[in-house]
Design a protein around this motif. Structure first.
Motif, PDB file in Angstrom:
ATOM      1  N   GLY A 343       0.821  -1.212   0.000  1.00 19.68           N
ATOM      2  CA  GLY A 343       0.000   0.000   0.000  1.00 19.68           C
ATOM      3  C   GLY A 343       0.853   1.258   0.000  1.00 19.68           C
ATOM      4  N   GLU A 344       0.302   2.328   0.549  1.00 17.00           N
ATOM      5  CA  GLU A 344       0.984   3.620   0.607  1.00 17.00           C
ATOM      6  C   GLU A 344       0.883   4.180   2.021  1.00 17.00           C
ATOM      7  OE1 GLU A 344      -0.435   6.296  -2.361  1.00 17.00           O
ATOM      8  OE2 GLU A 344       0.246   5.047  -4.031  1.00 17.00           O
ATOM      9  N   PRO A 345       1.730   3.688   2.928  1.00 15.03           N
ATOM     10  CA  PRO A 345       1.644   4.168   4.310  1.00 15.03           C
ATOM     11  C   PRO A 345       1.917   5.658   4.441  1.00 15.03           C
ATOM     12  CG  PRO A 345       3.619   2.835   3.977  1.00 15.03           C
ATOM     13  CD  PRO A 345       2.763   2.653   2.764  1.00 15.03           C
ATOM     14  N   GLU A 346       2.733   6.209   3.535  1.00 17.42           N
ATOM     15  CA  GLU A 346       3.022   7.639   3.609  1.00 17.42           C
ATOM     16  C   GLU A 346       2.191   8.368   2.559  1.00 17.42           C
ATOM     17  OE1 GLU A 346       6.940  10.452   3.313  1.00 17.42           O
ATOM     18  OE2 GLU A 346       6.973   8.765   4.711  1.00 17.42           O
ATOM     19  N   SER A 347       0.964   8.701   2.930  1.00 16.43           N
ATOM     20  CA  SER A 347       0.071   9.459   2.059  1.00 16.43           C
ATOM     21  C   SER A 347      -0.747  10.393   2.935  1.00 16.43           C
ATOM     22  CB  SER A 347      -0.847   8.534   1.256  1.00 16.43           C
ATOM     23  OG  SER A 347      -1.612   7.708   2.119  1.00 16.43           O
ATOM     24  N   ILE A 348      -1.018  11.577   2.408  1.00 18.47           N
ATOM     25  CA  ILE A 348      -1.678  12.585   3.218  1.00 18.47           C
ATOM     26  C   ILE A 348      -3.176  12.622   2.960  1.00 18.47           C
ATOM     27  CG2 ILE A 348       0.397  14.000   3.357  1.00 18.47           C
ATOM     28  CD1 ILE A 348      -1.010  15.922   1.360  1.00 18.47           C
ATOM     29  N   ASP A 349      -3.912  13.025   3.968  1.00 21.92           N
ATOM     30  CA  ASP A 349      -5.348  13.233   3.881  1.00 21.92           C
ATOM     31  C   ASP A 349      -5.625  14.627   4.416  1.00 21.92           C
ATOM     32  OD1 ASP A 349      -8.079  13.104   3.738  1.00 21.92           O
ATOM     33  OD2 ASP A 349      -8.317  11.707   5.414  1.00 21.92           O
ATOM     34  N   ASP A 350      -6.002  15.532   3.534  1.00 15.95           N
ATOM     35  CA  ASP A 350      -6.232  16.931   3.910  1.00 15.95           C
ATOM     36  C   ASP A 350      -5.013  17.518   4.611  1.00 15.95           C
ATOM     37  OD1 ASP A 350      -7.670  19.311   4.017  1.00 15.95           O
ATOM     38  OD2 ASP A 350      -8.614  18.827   5.923  1.00 15.95           O
ATOM     39  N   GLY A 351      -3.839  17.206   4.049  1.00 16.71           N
ATOM     40  CA  GLY A 351      -2.615  17.804   4.537  1.00 16.71           C
ATOM     41  C   GLY A 351      -2.020  17.166   5.779  1.00 16.71           C
ATOM     42  N   ARG A 352      -2.609  16.102   6.296  1.00 15.44           N
ATOM     43  CA  ARG A 352      -2.088  15.476   7.508  1.00 15.44           C
ATOM     44  C   ARG A 352      -1.670  14.040   7.216  1.00 15.44           C
ATOM     45  NH1 ARG A 352      -2.989  18.585  12.011  1.00 15.44           N
ATOM     46  NH2 ARG A 352      -2.629  16.830  13.425  1.00 15.44           N
ATOM     47  N   MET A 353      -0.655  13.589   7.954  1.00 13.84           N
ATOM     48  CA  MET A 353      -0.131  12.242   7.795  1.00 13.84           C
ATOM     49  C   MET A 353      -0.698  11.357   8.896  1.00 13.84           C
ATOM     50  SD  MET A 353       1.900  10.561   5.728  1.00 13.84           S
ATOM     51  CE  MET A 353       2.736  11.961   4.962  1.00 13.84           C
ATOM     52  N   ALA A 354      -1.381  10.292   8.493  1.00 13.97           N
ATOM     53  CA  ALA A 354      -1.989   9.391   9.470  1.00 13.97           C
ATOM     54  C   ALA A 354      -0.936   8.469  10.075  1.00 13.97           C
ATOM     55  CB  ALA A 354      -3.082   8.564   8.812  1.00 13.97           C
ATOM     56  N   VAL A 355      -1.027   8.234  11.386  1.00 12.21           N
ATOM     57  CA  VAL A 355      -0.120   7.320  12.085  1.00 12.21           C
ATOM     58  C   VAL A 355      -0.706   5.910  11.998  1.00 12.21           C
ATOM     59  CG1 VAL A 355       0.975   6.768  14.285  1.00 12.21           C
ATOM     60  CG2 VAL A 355       0.548   9.170  13.659  1.00 12.21           C
ATOM     61  N   PRO A 356       0.032   4.927  11.467  1.00 18.08           N
ATOM     62  CA  PRO A 356      -0.503   3.557  11.398  1.00 18.08           C
ATOM     63  C   PRO A 356      -0.877   3.048  12.784  1.00 18.08           C
ATOM     64  CG  PRO A 356       1.514   3.765  10.100  1.00 18.08           C
ATOM     65  CD  PRO A 356       1.389   5.024  10.901  1.00 18.08           C
ATOM     66  N   ASP A 357      -1.963   2.291  12.862  1.00 20.50           N
ATOM     67  CA  ASP A 357      -2.446   1.856  14.180  1.00 20.50           C
ATOM     68  C   ASP A 357      -2.355   0.354  14.392  1.00 20.50           C
ATOM     69  OD1 ASP A 357      -4.434   1.012  12.483  1.00 20.50           O
ATOM     70  OD2 ASP A 357      -6.029   2.209  13.388  1.00 20.50           O
ATOM     71  N   GLY A 358      -1.727  -0.385  13.466  1.00 17.67           N
ATOM     72  CA  GLY A 358      -1.562  -1.821  13.656  1.00 17.67           C
ATOM     73  C   GLY A 358      -0.417  -2.131  14.604  1.00 17.67           C
ATOM     74  N   PRO A 359      -0.197  -3.414  14.902  1.00 21.22           N
ATOM     75  CA  PRO A 359       0.906  -3.792  15.799  1.00 21.22           C
ATOM     76  C   PRO A 359       2.259  -3.364  15.238  1.00 21.22           C
ATOM     77  CG  PRO A 359      -0.617  -5.630  15.491  1.00 21.22           C
ATOM     78  CD  PRO A 359      -0.990  -4.580  14.493  1.00 21.22           C
TER      79      PRO A 359
END
Length: 381
Positions: A343-359
């Motif tokens: 996938g694309e773990p480093e992708s922005i949503d409305d200018g913010r970077m989501a922190v992955p929440d899996g283990p």
């Protein structure tokens, strides 16, 4: 639980429409780069694993992992990260410590997998998304980001995508006048809506050039001025003079591999205002966290160098860090930080970077990609 295997899978990336000038990445429609990368796997006898996907300074990182693997990793409890960090820091004391970053991040990933918790949770993180700035490639002469108008246009595009800030890297042929003109165009076009930064990447060969650009930044209300001098930020006297003379905060230490210890020295001598840290190059998450907490104790900020999941998790737990760096970007080029991951773990949503929440790091290695572009393999057990 004991470490039973260290595995290194080497491969390369493909970065189209990108070339180099003096080792600096620029847009080039006629070039394709294929830089090296690797995945480090730390595995225990019960099958628990931790991974680090490396993208920078691959040859020395791999060499240093091999240097410490048998004596300081095999047979150790992988949850004793601090003890392993101290032993490896000393073992690599005659080097730049690149290998320690890979080892430490893999151990944090393994710990998260063992505890079924994200690295952010283990760190006490409290942010699930991060303010982000666009960080560009260097100025080019090839019809890409080749001047003030091109950068101003791209900054407006990044603003439309929600980025909170915009940083460009100066001309690799050392053209302070060009850099100043770009700064002026950015300030005129988006300065009231975005934080603006310049990373001179230790290009300026004279103090006069560094001072010229710095004074322009003062007039334009830039957010920070990064690593101007050609010495790489080693001369505390030079950077102290600049920091004292200019109003724009000086961000330093990206090119100084002394970890948290050197950061404290620079802050104590007032030779920088803000400090760089990198999980990739400064001793992993553990090393970068030490630097961040030292900076916090000095009442100043730490900014993490480039991205990747390790920095997402680390920044989620930091009060004194302003932006996640999304780069290096060019409107016509690809970048490598998602390659090697599913996938694309480093992708922005409305200018913010989501922190992955899996283990662990919360990302999966794209083993099909690694196998397809494999260049080497090492197993130490």
């Amino acid at each position: 639980m004991r470490i039973s295997e260290i595995e290194i899978d080497e491969f390369d990336y493909r970065v189209e429409r990108t070339g180099t000038v003096g080792g600096n990445w620029v847009y080039d429609p006629d070039s394709t780069l294929e830089p090296p990368g690797f995945v480090l796997t730390v595995r225990t006898a019960d099958g628990t694993e931790g991974h680090y996907r490396g993208f920078a300074f691959t040859p020395p990182s791999i060499a240093q992992v091999k240097m410490v693997a048998e004596e300081h990793l095999l047979g150790r409890d992988p949850l004793e990260r601090r003890g392993i960090w101290q032993d490896c820091w000393r073992a690599l004391r005659h080097t730049d410590h690149f290998g320690l970053g890979a080892v430490d991040v893999a151990l944090w990933d393994l710990a998260g997998n063992h505890h079924d918790a994200s690295v952010s949770t283990l760190l006490g993180g409290y942010r699930d998304s991060l303010p982000t700035y666009a960080s560009t490639m260097f100025v080019d002469d090839n019809g890409g980001l080749d001047g003030p108008e091109a950068f101003a246009d791209y900054a407006e595009d990044c603003l439309d995508h929600g980025y909170d800030g915009f940083k460009f890297h100066g001309h690799p042929d050392v053209r302070p006048d060009v850099d100043v003109a770009i700064c002026e165009a950015l300030a005129d076009r988006v300065g009231s809506e975005m934080a603006l930064m310049i990373d001179s990447s230790s290009l300026y060969r004279t103090y006069a050039d560094a001072l010229q650009v710095g004074r322009a930044l003062d007039d334009l209300d830039f957010f920070w001025y990064e690593d101007p001098m050609h010495d790489g930020g080693v001369s505390e006297r030079t950077t102290k003079n600049l920091a004292a003379t200019l109003d724009t905060p000086m961000l330093g230490l990206e090119h100084v591999r002394t970890g948290p210890y050197g950061a404290v020295d620079s802050l104590a001598s007032e030779s920088t205002d803000l400090v760089r840290a990198s999980a990739h190059m400064d001793g992993g998450i553990t090393g970068a966290l030490k630097t961040a907490e030292a900076a916090e104790a000095f009442g100043t900020d730490v900014e993490l160098l480039l991205g990747g999941p390790a920095h997402m998790h680390l920044m989620s737990a930091l009060r004194n860090s302003s932006f996640f760096e999304h780069g290096l970007l060019n409107p016509e080029s690809t970048w490598i930080l998602n390659q090697g991951f599913e996938g694309e773990p480093e992708s922005i949503d409305d200018g913010r970077m989501a922190v992955p929440d899996g283990p662990g790091l919360g990302v999966d290695i794209d083993w099909a990609f690694v196998e397809r572009r494999r260049t080497g393999h090492t197993l130490i057990d």
